[in-house]
Design an enzyme around this catalytic site. Structure first.
Site, PDB file in Angstrom:
ATOM      1  N   SER A  97       4.005  -4.674   6.582  1.00 22.06           N
ATOM      2  CA  SER A  97       3.715  -4.298   5.199  1.00 22.06           C
ATOM      3  C   SER A  97       3.828  -2.795   4.960  1.00 22.06           C
ATOM      4  CB  SER A  97       2.328  -4.829   4.829  1.00 22.06           C
ATOM      5  OG  SER A  97       2.052  -4.583   3.491  1.00 22.06           O
ATOM      6  N   ASP A 235       6.128  -1.337  -1.428  1.00 25.35           N
ATOM      7  CA  ASP A 235       5.743  -1.138  -0.027  1.00 25.35           C
ATOM      8  C   ASP A 235       6.847  -1.704   0.871  1.00 25.35           C
ATOM      9  OD1 ASP A 235       5.272  -3.876  -0.231  1.00 25.35           O
ATOM     10  OD2 ASP A 235       3.505  -3.811   1.056  1.00 25.35           O
ATOM     11  N   ASP A 237       7.400  -4.334   2.561  1.00 26.98           N
ATOM     12  CA  ASP A 237       7.865  -5.725   2.478  1.00 26.98           C
ATOM     13  C   ASP A 237       7.861  -6.281   1.062  1.00 26.98           C
ATOM     14  OD1 ASP A 237       5.043  -5.683   2.542  1.00 26.98           O
ATOM     15  OD2 ASP A 237       4.981  -7.794   3.091  1.00 26.98           O
ATOM     16  N   ASP A 239       5.568  -6.886  -1.308  1.00 23.35           N
ATOM     17  CA  ASP A 239       4.537  -7.660  -2.007  1.00 23.35           C
ATOM     18  C   ASP A 239       3.626  -6.765  -2.838  1.00 23.35           C
ATOM     19  OD1 ASP A 239       3.275  -6.613   0.193  1.00 23.35           O
ATOM     20  OD2 ASP A 239       2.307  -8.483   0.820  1.00 23.35           O
TER      21      ASP A 239
HETATM   22 MG    MG Z   1       2.971  -5.625   1.894  1.00 22.78          MG
END
Ligand code: MG
Length: 455
Positions: A97, A235, A237, A239
């Protein structure tokens, strides 16, 4: 209880120290064993260690008899969405993340695209601990397929919102997993996109993969210079999302969350919004103002998703920029959140700074008190009683995550640090004076309790 390997976001750790290919292989085999799984989707973010861990994980899945499809570099919400859409039994995302590049992690999703909860993660952990793996017959070991299925995610996005304005956007993927798909989606939606840091690079050379006021300073400057309507930063990844307003100011996470939640309430008339124990009370102020109700959970998007399903919530999110839109799917989705926010701005005919201007500003204070690991959880367990004595006029008491007391003009949260010998206090007040008073009294009572437990 939180298990050893898995935290609230799956397995996370330093590559080749905590998270090795050997562990990734075991997780793959355990996922195949646990879910008696036939079809699994696998994706990764741009981290240097991603392919190494993916190969190991996929070996484990194949050894367990799973049919594996790899998406390559793809955002977490895309993996989660496609797990359900392509009728897979599980989805596995290799990502840490927003953590620095030397970290990586493994997060598992069920067939509905919802992150594994504590119970399912506990099941995986037990299989790994006992090494009760079920290995497939040699005849049932499959090949790997490599698929590019971005189109069905893009179609979902086009259904989500048709934008009327030609927005001028600066999109900052931070060299993470959104670097291709996010600018593409905004372009398809008719926006004028300037993409920065949009080359995949697992060293994250341009900025930290955590989008915040500090890491998005260059984005803010570009928004100002190019007189763009909005800056969007993801960020590692994808999400989470953070926004820069049309004046080049970083939009406070709590403010945007509360303002967007208020917009959802205005549209729906009422409904439930889920957030975590750390978010600002401006979320309640705004949601209740428009007829809704707020439910608070533990920190972690898994808990938000779980509570949203249980209460049929219409919106949920955490004040790190992870928002869940249940009409589409139950994984926090930064790209979808950005699209939904643009649509909200169109519907309200406002700029971002105008949208958040209605949300009240409160003062937040944080303090850490040193407390030995041995006793910190015990302190938090017992602190509720002390705090009720310290603040007899409290309105609400919750032990959903640590201890949280709500007052007329603020709240206090006491939690044990997950990683350090600390008890953490968070306080919010209508004014700095109020916040300071709550903090002073809270600190005194927590210190007293720690002192008593030493003796
Ligand atoms: Mg994330």
């Amino acid at each position: 209880m939180r298990s050893k390997l898995f935290g609230s976001s799956g397995v996370r750790g330093l590559v080749n120290v905590d998270l090795t290919p050997i562990l990734a292989y075991k997780i793959g085999l355990a996922v195949a064993t646990f879910s008696k799984t036939k079809k699994v989707l696998v994706a990764r973010d741009t981290r240097v260690s991603g392919l190494m861990l993916e190969n190991a994980l996929v070996s484990g899945l194949l050894a367990g008899g799973a049919n594996v499809s790899c998406l390559g570099i793809s955002p977490t919400p895309v993996l989660a969405f496609l797990t359900k859409r392509l009728v897979a039994d599980a989805g596995v995302m290799i990502t840490a993340s927003h953590n620095p590049p030397e970290y990586n992690g493994i997060k598992i999703f069920d067939k509905n695209g919802v992150a594994y909860d504590d119970r399912s993660q506990g099941g995986i952990e037990k299989i790994i601990g006992s090494e009760h793996f079920v290995l497939s017959d040699w005849q049932n070991i499959h090949d790997i397929s490599y698929i590019h299925e971005d189109n069905s995610y893009i179609e979902m996005m086009l259904k989500a919102a048709k934008l009327d304005r030609k927005w001028q956007l600066i999109v900052d993927a931070g060299c993470g997993a959104t670097c291709n798909i996010a600018p593409l989606i905004f372009k398809i939606l008719g926006c004028k996109v300037t993409a920065i840091n949009s080359q995949p690079d697992g060293f994250f050379p341009a900025r930290s993969p955590e989008p915040n006021a500090e890491s998005l300073k260059p984005l803010a400057q570009i928004v100002q210079k190019l007189k763009a309507d909005i800056g969007i930063g993801f960020d590692g990844d994808g999400d989470r999302v953070a926004f820069i307003d049309e004046e080049g100011n970083f939009a406070n996470f709590d403010h945007v969350l509360a303002a967007y939640a208020a917009h959802v309430m205005k549209k729906k008339g009422r409904g439930i919004v889920v957030t975590n124990v750390e978010a600002s009370m401006c979320v309640e102020k705004m949601v209740e103002k428009y007829g809704g109700k707020v439910i608070r959970t533990k920190v972690g998007d898994v808990y938000i998703a779980e509570a949203m399903k249980r209460h049929s919530a219409v919106f949920g999110g955490e004040s790190c920029g992870a928002w869940i839109h249940p009409q589409f799917h139950y994984c926090p989705d930064g790209i979808l959140s950005a699209v939904m926010l643009l649509k909200a701005l169109e519907e309200e005919d406002k700029s971002l700074s105008e949208l958040i201007a209605e949300t009240p500003l409160y003062e937040t204070l944080r303090e850490n008190i040193i407390c030995k690991d041995k006793v910190k959880y015990e302190v938090v367990k017992k602190v509720g009683k002390s705090l009720k004595i310290a603040f007899p006029a409290y309105k609400e008491y919750s032990s959903v995550d640590g201890v949280r007391l709500v007052f007329e003009n603020g709240w206090i949260l006491v939690r044990a640090s997950g990683t350090e010998p600390l008890v953490r206090l968070t306080v919010e007040g209508e004014s700095l004076k109020v916040a300071k008073e709550i903090m002073k009294r809270g600190v005194a009572f927590v210190r007293k309790l720690i002192g008593e437990m030493k003796n």
